[in-house]
Motif scaffolding. Structure first.
Motif, PDB file in Angstrom:
ATOM      1  N   ARG A  50      10.295  73.275  79.119  1.00  0.00           N
ATOM      2  CA  ARG A  50       9.044  72.718  79.669  1.00  0.00           C
ATOM      3  C   ARG A  50       8.108  72.239  78.364  1.00  0.00           C
ATOM      4  NH1 ARG A  50       4.989  70.943  80.425  1.00  0.00           N
ATOM      5  NH2 ARG A  50       3.401  71.283  81.975  1.00  0.00           N
ATOM      6  N   GLU A  51       8.253  72.596  77.328  1.00  0.00           N
ATOM      7  CA  GLU A  51       7.491  71.970  76.193  1.00  0.00           C
ATOM      8  C   GLU A  51       8.184  70.675  75.728  1.00  0.00           C
ATOM      9  OE1 GLU A  51       7.190  74.849  73.356  1.00  0.00           O
ATOM     10  OE2 GLU A  51       5.668  76.154  74.363  1.00  0.00           O
ATOM     11  N   SER A  52       9.446  70.263  76.166  1.00  0.00           N
ATOM     12  CA  SER A  52      10.055  68.996  75.933  1.00  0.00           C
ATOM     13  C   SER A  52       9.546  67.652  76.765  1.00  0.00           C
ATOM     14  CB  SER A  52      11.369  69.157  76.110  1.00  0.00           C
ATOM     15  OG  SER A  52      12.106  67.851  75.948  1.00  0.00           O
ATOM     16  N   ARG A  53       8.640  66.806  76.094  1.00  0.00           N
ATOM     17  CA  ARG A  53       8.404  65.608  76.649  1.00  0.00           C
ATOM     18  C   ARG A  53       9.593  64.665  77.119  1.00  0.00           C
ATOM     19  NH1 ARG A  53       7.174  60.212  75.616  1.00  0.00           N
ATOM     20  NH2 ARG A  53       4.980  59.395  76.488  1.00  0.00           N
ATOM     21  N   GLU A  54      10.560  64.772  76.634  1.00  0.00           N
ATOM     22  CA  GLU A  54      11.752  63.703  77.084  1.00  0.00           C
ATOM     23  C   GLU A  54      12.214  64.596  78.460  1.00  0.00           C
ATOM     24  OE1 GLU A  54      16.237  62.589  75.600  1.00  0.00           O
ATOM     25  OE2 GLU A  54      14.871  63.674  74.355  1.00  0.00           O
ATOM     26  N   ALA A  55      12.213  65.834  78.396  1.00  0.00           N
ATOM     27  CA  ALA A  55      12.726  66.576  79.636  1.00  0.00           C
ATOM     28  C   ALA A  55      12.029  66.454  81.000  1.00  0.00           C
ATOM     29  CB  ALA A  55      13.003  68.166  79.412  1.00  0.00           C
ATOM     30  N   PHE A  57      10.139  63.597  81.405  1.00  0.00           N
ATOM     31  CA  PHE A  57      10.256  62.280  81.932  1.00  0.00           C
ATOM     32  C   PHE A  57      11.501  62.133  82.698  1.00  0.00           C
ATOM     33  CE2 PHE A  57       6.789  60.953  79.238  1.00  0.00           C
ATOM     34  CZ  PHE A  57       6.151  59.998  79.870  1.00  0.00           C
ATOM     35  N   CYS A  58      12.693  62.921  82.184  1.00  0.00           N
ATOM     36  CA  CYS A  58      13.776  62.901  83.140  1.00  0.00           C
ATOM     37  C   CYS A  58      13.480  63.471  84.370  1.00  0.00           C
ATOM     38  CB  CYS A  58      15.004  63.627  82.541  1.00  0.00           C
ATOM     39  SG  CYS A  58      15.699  63.071  80.831  1.00  0.00           S
ATOM     40  N   LEU A  59      12.562  64.222  84.607  1.00  0.00           N
ATOM     41  CA  LEU A  59      12.350  64.868  85.943  1.00  0.00           C
ATOM     42  C   LEU A  59      11.671  63.963  86.764  1.00  0.00           C
ATOM     43  CD1 LEU A  59      11.730  68.709  85.425  1.00  0.00           C
ATOM     44  CD2 LEU A  59      13.318  67.851  86.689  1.00  0.00           C
ATOM     45  N   ALA A  60      10.752  63.111  86.317  1.00  0.00           N
ATOM     46  CA  ALA A  60       9.784  62.121  86.647  1.00  0.00           C
ATOM     47  C   ALA A  60      10.501  60.914  87.088  1.00  0.00           C
ATOM     48  CB  ALA A  60       8.563  62.057  85.857  1.00  0.00           C
ATOM     49  N   GLN A  61      11.853  61.053  86.871  1.00  0.00           N
ATOM     50  CA  GLN A  61      12.558  59.773  87.445  1.00  0.00           C
ATOM     51  C   GLN A  61      12.427  59.561  89.004  1.00  0.00           C
ATOM     52  OE1 GLN A  61      13.751  57.242  85.329  1.00  0.00           O
ATOM     53  NE2 GLN A  61      12.621  58.447  83.891  1.00  0.00           N
ATOM     54  N   GLU A  62      12.425  60.830  89.445  1.00  0.00           N
ATOM     55  CA  GLU A  62      11.978  60.937  90.914  1.00  0.00           C
ATOM     56  C   GLU A  62      10.791  61.288  91.401  1.00  0.00           C
ATOM     57  OE1 GLU A  62      15.032  63.701  92.892  1.00  0.00           O
ATOM     58  OE2 GLU A  62      15.685  63.979  90.773  1.00  0.00           O
ATOM     59  N   GLN A  63      10.519  60.883  92.706  1.00  0.00           N
ATOM     60  CA  GLN A  63       9.261  60.952  93.366  1.00  0.00           C
ATOM     61  C   GLN A  63       9.233  62.525  93.888  1.00  0.00           C
ATOM     62  OE1 GLN A  63       7.176  58.127  93.306  1.00  0.00           O
ATOM     63  NE2 GLN A  63       5.420  59.317  93.812  1.00  0.00           N
ATOM     64  N   TRP A  64       7.862  63.257  93.884  1.00  0.00           N
ATOM     65  CA  TRP A  64       7.827  64.431  94.270  1.00  0.00           C
ATOM     66  C   TRP A  64       6.610  64.583  95.144  1.00  0.00           C
ATOM     67  CZ3 TRP A  64      11.775  67.468  93.210  1.00  0.00           C
ATOM     68  CH2 TRP A  64      12.587  67.278  91.832  1.00  0.00           C
ATOM     69  N   CYS A  72       2.821  76.410  82.187  1.00  0.00           N
ATOM     70  CA  CYS A  72       1.939  75.384  81.433  1.00  0.00           C
ATOM     71  C   CYS A  72       0.962  76.227  80.428  1.00  0.00           C
ATOM     72  CB  CYS A  72       1.324  74.111  81.781  1.00  0.00           C
ATOM     73  SG  CYS A  72       0.342  73.203  81.375  1.00  0.00           S
ATOM     74  N   PHE A  73       1.117  76.331  79.283  1.00  0.00           N
ATOM     75  CA  PHE A  73       0.308  77.125  78.378  1.00  0.00           C
ATOM     76  C   PHE A  73      -0.554  76.329  77.398  1.00  0.00           C
ATOM     77  CE2 PHE A  73       3.626  79.641  80.085  1.00  0.00           C
ATOM     78  CZ  PHE A  73       2.727  80.618  80.777  1.00  0.00           C
ATOM     79  N   SER A  74      -0.563  75.137  77.684  1.00  0.00           N
ATOM     80  CA  SER A  74      -1.277  74.405  76.292  1.00  0.00           C
ATOM     81  C   SER A  74      -1.632  72.941  76.602  1.00  0.00           C
ATOM     82  CB  SER A  74      -0.325  74.345  75.093  1.00  0.00           C
ATOM     83  OG  SER A  74       0.748  73.403  75.371  1.00  0.00           O
ATOM     84  N   PRO A  75      -2.866  72.513  76.094  1.00  0.00           N
ATOM     85  CA  PRO A  75      -3.178  71.098  76.328  1.00  0.00           C
ATOM     86  C   PRO A  75      -1.940  70.102  76.253  1.00  0.00           C
ATOM     87  CG  PRO A  75      -4.120  71.589  74.536  1.00  0.00           C
ATOM     88  CD  PRO A  75      -3.634  72.983  74.795  1.00  0.00           C
ATOM     89  N   GLN A  76      -1.134  70.470  75.167  1.00  0.00           N
ATOM     90  CA  GLN A  76      -0.100  69.558  74.819  1.00  0.00           C
ATOM     91  C   GLN A  76       1.133  69.421  76.045  1.00  0.00           C
ATOM     92  OE1 GLN A  76       0.595  67.338  71.725  1.00  0.00           O
ATOM     93  NE2 GLN A  76       1.236  66.498  73.825  1.00  0.00           N
ATOM     94  N   ASP A  77       1.404  70.570  76.713  1.00  0.00           N
ATOM     95  CA  ASP A  77       2.209  70.728  78.017  1.00  0.00           C
ATOM     96  C   ASP A  77       1.546  69.653  78.898  1.00  0.00           C
ATOM     97  OD1 ASP A  77       3.787  72.444  76.550  1.00  0.00           O
ATOM     98  OD2 ASP A  77       2.981  74.351  77.656  1.00  0.00           O
ATOM     99  N   ALA A  78       0.214  70.090  79.428  1.00  0.00           N
ATOM    100  CA  ALA A  78      -0.411  69.107  80.195  1.00  0.00           C
ATOM    101  C   ALA A  78      -0.335  67.881  80.069  1.00  0.00           C
ATOM    102  CB  ALA A  78      -1.860  69.710  80.342  1.00  0.00           C
ATOM    103  N   ALA A  83       1.561  62.121  81.603  1.00  0.00           N
ATOM    104  CA  ALA A  83       2.382  60.945  81.269  1.00  0.00           C
ATOM    105  C   ALA A  83       3.476  60.809  82.162  1.00  0.00           C
ATOM    106  CB  ALA A  83       2.664  61.047  79.835  1.00  0.00           C
ATOM    107  N   ALA A  84       4.468  61.839  82.240  1.00  0.00           N
ATOM    108  CA  ALA A  84       5.709  61.700  82.888  1.00  0.00           C
ATOM    109  C   ALA A  84       5.426  61.607  84.428  1.00  0.00           C
ATOM    110  CB  ALA A  84       6.437  63.352  82.624  1.00  0.00           C
TER     111      ALA A  84
END
Length: 288
Positions: A50-55, A57-64, A72-78, A83-84
């Motif tokens: 969950r803390e991986s930005r790249e991962a 963005f891979c999920l966000a290749q689709e529309q949800w 989600c436990f931190s501002p960085q996660d959010a 962005a994704a």
């Protein structure tokens, strides 16, 4: 609906997935892959950090249609999620917490913490305590996301499937005649069951038009002394409660002031909560 659930293999996250499937939704669960599930081929699975930005963005290749984020436990996660999933999600349901509120010795309403004007400080989970991490994540979502966000603020969640063992701590200590540390037995606390938490998440994400922060908790509260009396009655043992004990005997429910959520906003929006006095005694009995 096409739905993504972060953290859907245990506790109320697993119950949420069960409800979404029963309602006919197309569900994908994204986890670290460390906890097995029994959903078979009724769900799609993604193993990720969950803390991986790249991962993300891979999920966000689709529309949800809906994304549920229970981990989600931190501002960085959010920030990574924002962005994704920009322009990729219809609604984002973030599982937040009672811990975003400071203790005020009364029922806490949504306006007691304003994430829309809270100063954002970036960092990962290790940089903040639990409550501050949740506050900052809410602030990031509400100030920076271009998609609708709901922050569901839960109190302590209890259930037969609770892996944290917080209720069992009290039962086992009473049964063993061990001290329990509570600084204020007169303090009142509220809770929600894992079943009701799952029901609420399903409802708020797929059946309501709510956006913004919202409290979700069972009706009624327990004074901590009343809760201990209930455990005494059920176990047939006397609780030994002290204001000061060794750290490993401190109660997970030990608060200095009354600390519970006002659920009026959710009730006015149409959700019917259970009464705490109806399900908690049954749960305690089931755990003995």
């Amino acid at each position: 609906m096409k739905i993504l659930v972060f953290g859907g293999t245990r506790f109320f996250g697993k119950k949420l997935v069960t409800r979404l499937l029963a309602d006919g939704h197309d569900v994908t669960i994204a986890t670290r892959g460390k906890t097995a599930d029994d959903f078979g081929d009724t769900v799609k699975r993604v193993t990720m950090n969950r803390e991986s930005r790249e991962a993300l963005f891979c999920l966000a290749q689709e529309q949800w249609d809906v994304v549920y984020d229970n981990i989600c436990f931190s501002p960085q996660d959010a920030l990574y999620s924002i962005a994704a999933f920009r322009d990729k999600v219809g609604k984002y349901v973030y599982t937040s917490s009672l811990s975003v509120y400071r203790m005020r010795d009364r029922a806490l309403v949504e306006a007691d913490f304003d994430p829309f004007h809270y100063e954002i400080v970036t960092g990962s989970r290790e940089d903040f305590d639990y409550g501050e991490g949740k506050r900052l994540a809410e602030a990031v979502y509400f100030q920076k996301a271009n998609f609708p966000v709901i922050a569901v603020r839960f109190p302590i969640v209890l259930g037969e499937d609770d892996y944290t063992g917080r209720l069992e701590f009290h039962i086992k200590h009473v049964q063993a005649g061990e001290e329990i540390g509570m600084p204020n037995e007169d303090a009142e606390m509220g809770f929600i069951s894992s079943d009701e938490a799952a029901d609420f998440l399903c409802w708020v994400g797929t059946k309501s038009d709510i956006v913004g922060p919202i409290n979700a908790a069972s009706d009624s509260v327990y004074q901590l002394s009343e809760l201990m009396n209930l455990i005494e009655t059920t176990t047939g043992k006397t609780a030994i409660v002290e204001e000061n004990t060794e750290d490993n005997d401190d109660s997970p429910f030990g608060v200095e002031k009354t600390y519970y959520l006002d659920n009026t906003k959710a009730k006015e929006a149409g959700f019917a909560f259970q009464d705490l006095h109806e399900w908690l005694p049954e749960l305690i009995n089931a755990k003995i």
